[in-house]
Design a protein around this motif. Sequence first.
Motif, PDB file in Angstrom:
ATOM      1  N   ALA A 100       0.639  16.331 -21.805  1.00  0.00           N
ATOM      2  CA  ALA A 100       0.322  14.747 -21.029  1.00  0.00           C
ATOM      3  C   ALA A 100       0.598  15.881 -19.265  1.00  0.00           C
ATOM      4  O   ALA A 100       1.882  15.696 -18.836  1.00  0.00           O
ATOM      5  CB  ALA A 100       0.700  14.037 -20.367  1.00  0.00           C
ATOM      6  N   PHE A 101      -0.654  15.918 -18.546  1.00  0.00           N
ATOM      7  CA  PHE A 101      -0.794  16.571 -16.992  1.00  0.00           C
ATOM      8  C   PHE A 101      -1.316  15.185 -16.350  1.00  0.00           C
ATOM      9  O   PHE A 101      -1.848  14.883 -16.593  1.00  0.00           O
ATOM     10  CB  PHE A 101      -1.104  18.203 -16.428  1.00  0.00           C
ATOM     11  N   PRO A 102      -0.109  15.697 -15.230  1.00  0.00           N
ATOM     12  CA  PRO A 102      -1.433  14.539 -14.264  1.00  0.00           C
ATOM     13  C   PRO A 102      -2.504  15.289 -13.880  1.00  0.00           C
ATOM     14  O   PRO A 102      -2.899  15.949 -14.259  1.00  0.00           O
ATOM     15  CB  PRO A 102      -0.093  14.766 -13.191  1.00  0.00           C
ATOM     16  N   VAL A 103      -3.459  13.901 -13.240  1.00  0.00           N
ATOM     17  CA  VAL A 103      -4.589  14.435 -13.023  1.00  0.00           C
ATOM     18  C   VAL A 103      -5.198  15.148 -11.821  1.00  0.00           C
ATOM     19  O   VAL A 103      -6.131  16.352 -11.397  1.00  0.00           O
ATOM     20  CB  VAL A 103      -5.614  13.427 -13.326  1.00  0.00           C
ATOM     21  N   GLY A 104      -3.693  14.556 -11.191  1.00  0.00           N
ATOM     22  CA  GLY A 104      -3.407  15.284  -9.253  1.00  0.00           C
ATOM     23  C   GLY A 104      -3.686  14.452  -8.037  1.00  0.00           C
ATOM     24  O   GLY A 104      -2.539  13.754  -7.734  1.00  0.00           O
ATOM     25  N   ARG A 105      -4.528  13.579  -7.888  1.00  0.00           N
ATOM     26  CA  ARG A 105      -4.982  12.621  -6.817  1.00  0.00           C
ATOM     27  C   ARG A 105      -5.044  11.650  -7.112  1.00  0.00           C
ATOM     28  O   ARG A 105      -6.215  12.062  -7.830  1.00  0.00           O
ATOM     29  CB  ARG A 105      -5.110  13.699  -5.293  1.00  0.00           C
ATOM     30  N   VAL A 106      -4.197  11.099  -6.823  1.00  0.00           N
ATOM     31  CA  VAL A 106      -4.698   9.278  -7.891  1.00  0.00           C
ATOM     32  C   VAL A 106      -4.708   8.372  -5.819  1.00  0.00           C
ATOM     33  O   VAL A 106      -4.294   8.947  -5.442  1.00  0.00           O
ATOM     34  CB  VAL A 106      -3.365   8.553  -8.365  1.00  0.00           C
ATOM     35  N   LEU A 107      -6.019   7.771  -6.464  1.00  0.00           N
ATOM     36  CA  LEU A 107      -6.583   6.848  -5.417  1.00  0.00           C
ATOM     37  C   LEU A 107      -6.077   5.051  -6.046  1.00  0.00           C
ATOM     38  O   LEU A 107      -6.499   5.083  -6.583  1.00  0.00           O
ATOM     39  CB  LEU A 107      -7.756   7.243  -4.233  1.00  0.00           C
ATOM     40  N   HIS A 108      -5.533   4.780  -4.682  1.00  0.00           N
ATOM     41  CA  HIS A 108      -5.011   3.486  -4.820  1.00  0.00           C
ATOM     42  C   HIS A 108      -5.675   2.468  -4.218  1.00  0.00           C
ATOM     43  O   HIS A 108      -5.708   2.497  -2.981  1.00  0.00           O
ATOM     44  CB  HIS A 108      -3.654   3.243  -5.466  1.00  0.00           C
ATOM     45  N   LEU A 109      -6.570   1.616  -3.954  1.00  0.00           N
ATOM     46  CA  LEU A 109      -6.732   0.459  -3.678  1.00  0.00           C
ATOM     47  C   LEU A 109      -6.481  -0.526  -4.312  1.00  0.00           C
ATOM     48  O   LEU A 109      -6.630  -1.345  -4.804  1.00  0.00           O
ATOM     49  CB  LEU A 109      -8.010   0.599  -3.949  1.00  0.00           C
ATOM     50  N   VAL A 110      -5.829  -1.306  -2.984  1.00  0.00           N
ATOM     51  CA  VAL A 110      -4.659  -2.336  -3.103  1.00  0.00           C
ATOM     52  C   VAL A 110      -5.465  -3.379  -2.613  1.00  0.00           C
ATOM     53  O   VAL A 110      -6.009  -3.233  -1.764  1.00  0.00           O
ATOM     54  CB  VAL A 110      -3.173  -1.652  -2.615  1.00  0.00           C
ATOM     55  N   PRO A 111      -5.312  -4.580  -3.587  1.00  0.00           N
ATOM     56  CA  PRO A 111      -5.934  -5.491  -3.086  1.00  0.00           C
ATOM     57  C   PRO A 111      -4.604  -6.994  -2.601  1.00  0.00           C
ATOM     58  O   PRO A 111      -3.447  -5.858  -2.017  1.00  0.00           O
ATOM     59  CB  PRO A 111      -5.486  -6.803  -4.742  1.00  0.00           C
ATOM     60  N   GLY A 112      -5.010  -7.150  -1.102  1.00  0.00           N
ATOM     61  CA  GLY A 112      -4.837  -7.986  -0.434  1.00  0.00           C
ATOM     62  C   GLY A 112      -3.362  -9.198  -0.910  1.00  0.00           C
ATOM     63  O   GLY A 112      -3.032  -9.628  -0.110  1.00  0.00           O
ATOM     64  N   ASN A 113      -4.228  -9.856  -1.453  1.00  0.00           N
ATOM     65  CA  ASN A 113      -3.424 -11.446  -2.326  1.00  0.00           C
ATOM     66  C   ASN A 113      -2.516 -10.766  -3.283  1.00  0.00           C
ATOM     67  O   ASN A 113      -2.133 -12.173  -3.537  1.00  0.00           O
ATOM     68  CB  ASN A 113      -4.637 -11.398  -2.750  1.00  0.00           C
ATOM     69  N   VAL A 114      -2.214 -10.156  -3.434  1.00  0.00           N
ATOM     70  CA  VAL A 114      -0.738 -10.156  -4.662  1.00  0.00           C
ATOM     71  C   VAL A 114      -0.153  -8.691  -4.131  1.00  0.00           C
ATOM     72  O   VAL A 114      -0.141  -7.514  -4.791  1.00  0.00           O
ATOM     73  CB  VAL A 114      -1.323  -9.828  -5.934  1.00  0.00           C
ATOM     74  N   PRO A 115       1.162  -8.780  -2.804  1.00  0.00           N
ATOM     75  CA  PRO A 115       1.998  -8.017  -2.653  1.00  0.00           C
ATOM     76  C   PRO A 115       2.089  -6.752  -4.095  1.00  0.00           C
ATOM     77  O   PRO A 115       2.581  -5.420  -3.749  1.00  0.00           O
ATOM     78  CB  PRO A 115       2.198  -8.681  -1.748  1.00  0.00           C
ATOM     79  N   ILE A 116       2.888  -6.893  -4.940  1.00  0.00           N
ATOM     80  CA  ILE A 116       3.417  -6.277  -5.903  1.00  0.00           C
ATOM     81  C   ILE A 116       2.663  -5.896  -6.358  1.00  0.00           C
ATOM     82  O   ILE A 116       3.311  -4.954  -7.143  1.00  0.00           O
ATOM     83  CB  ILE A 116       4.022  -7.524  -7.051  1.00  0.00           C
ATOM     84  N   ALA A 117       1.193  -6.362  -6.663  1.00  0.00           N
ATOM     85  CA  ALA A 117       0.121  -4.679  -7.082  1.00  0.00           C
ATOM     86  C   ALA A 117       0.906  -3.773  -6.473  1.00  0.00           C
ATOM     87  O   ALA A 117       0.323  -2.268  -7.050  1.00  0.00           O
ATOM     88  CB  ALA A 117      -0.988  -5.795  -6.497  1.00  0.00           C
ATOM     89  N   ALA A 118       0.786  -3.701  -5.196  1.00  0.00           N
ATOM     90  CA  ALA A 118       0.703  -1.989  -4.711  1.00  0.00           C
ATOM     91  C   ALA A 118       2.317  -1.244  -4.964  1.00  0.00           C
ATOM     92  O   ALA A 118       1.924  -0.273  -5.289  1.00  0.00           O
ATOM     93  CB  ALA A 118       1.194  -2.706  -2.867  1.00  0.00           C
ATOM     94  N   VAL A 119       3.135  -2.036  -5.718  1.00  0.00           N
ATOM     95  CA  VAL A 119       4.502  -1.335  -6.149  1.00  0.00           C
ATOM     96  C   VAL A 119       3.759  -1.300  -7.129  1.00  0.00           C
ATOM     97  O   VAL A 119       4.538  -0.265  -7.212  1.00  0.00           O
ATOM     98  CB  VAL A 119       5.350  -2.849  -6.245  1.00  0.00           C
ATOM     99  N   THR A 120       3.356  -1.490  -8.169  1.00  0.00           N
ATOM    100  CA  THR A 120       3.316  -1.460  -9.419  1.00  0.00           C
ATOM    101  C   THR A 120       1.955  -0.159  -9.328  1.00  0.00           C
ATOM    102  O   THR A 120       2.435   0.928 -10.961  1.00  0.00           O
ATOM    103  CB  THR A 120       2.683  -2.801 -10.248  1.00  0.00           C
TER     104      THR A 120
END
Length: 168
Positions: A100-120
Amino acid sequence: SRLLGLKKDILLGVPLQEILSFISRAGLAWSSAENTRRRLYVRQLISHLGYSQSMAELEADMIAVVLRSGARHSDAVHLELGNRYILDDWVRQDECYVRAFPVGRVLHLVPGNVPIAAVTLIVRGLLTKNLNIVKLSAADIFTATALAQSFVDLDPQHPVTRACNVVY
């Protein structure tokens, strides 16, 4: 445009175990109530987002738990990709070898109502050896930023640190 110029395979040669170890060390730092980064994060949650002291401490504790869950992260890689070593080397599956190889760049659009989601999101992006670009939500500009800064606190030149980018 500077983000697009970043080396997207920065984690490709880094063993998964090293990535897990680095993330776990960040979690160990987050476990300490005396950690400066954690204390600042708790204060920000209280003063800007209206958390109570106990809620903010619980949020910081949850971040520490997620970061220190190395075995769980390794198991997730195994379950989702079929083999925990598949990101590091060619592994035999039936009559062929796969990797398995990485796709390269990954953009995460983080929700603001669940802080732990950003960490995950950040952890999963790092585990799959991708360059992470985390776009913060106006509702929570603190969690992903605090996590990225805690990586800088550990080692500003480490590939994991350099693979985590936070924008607003």
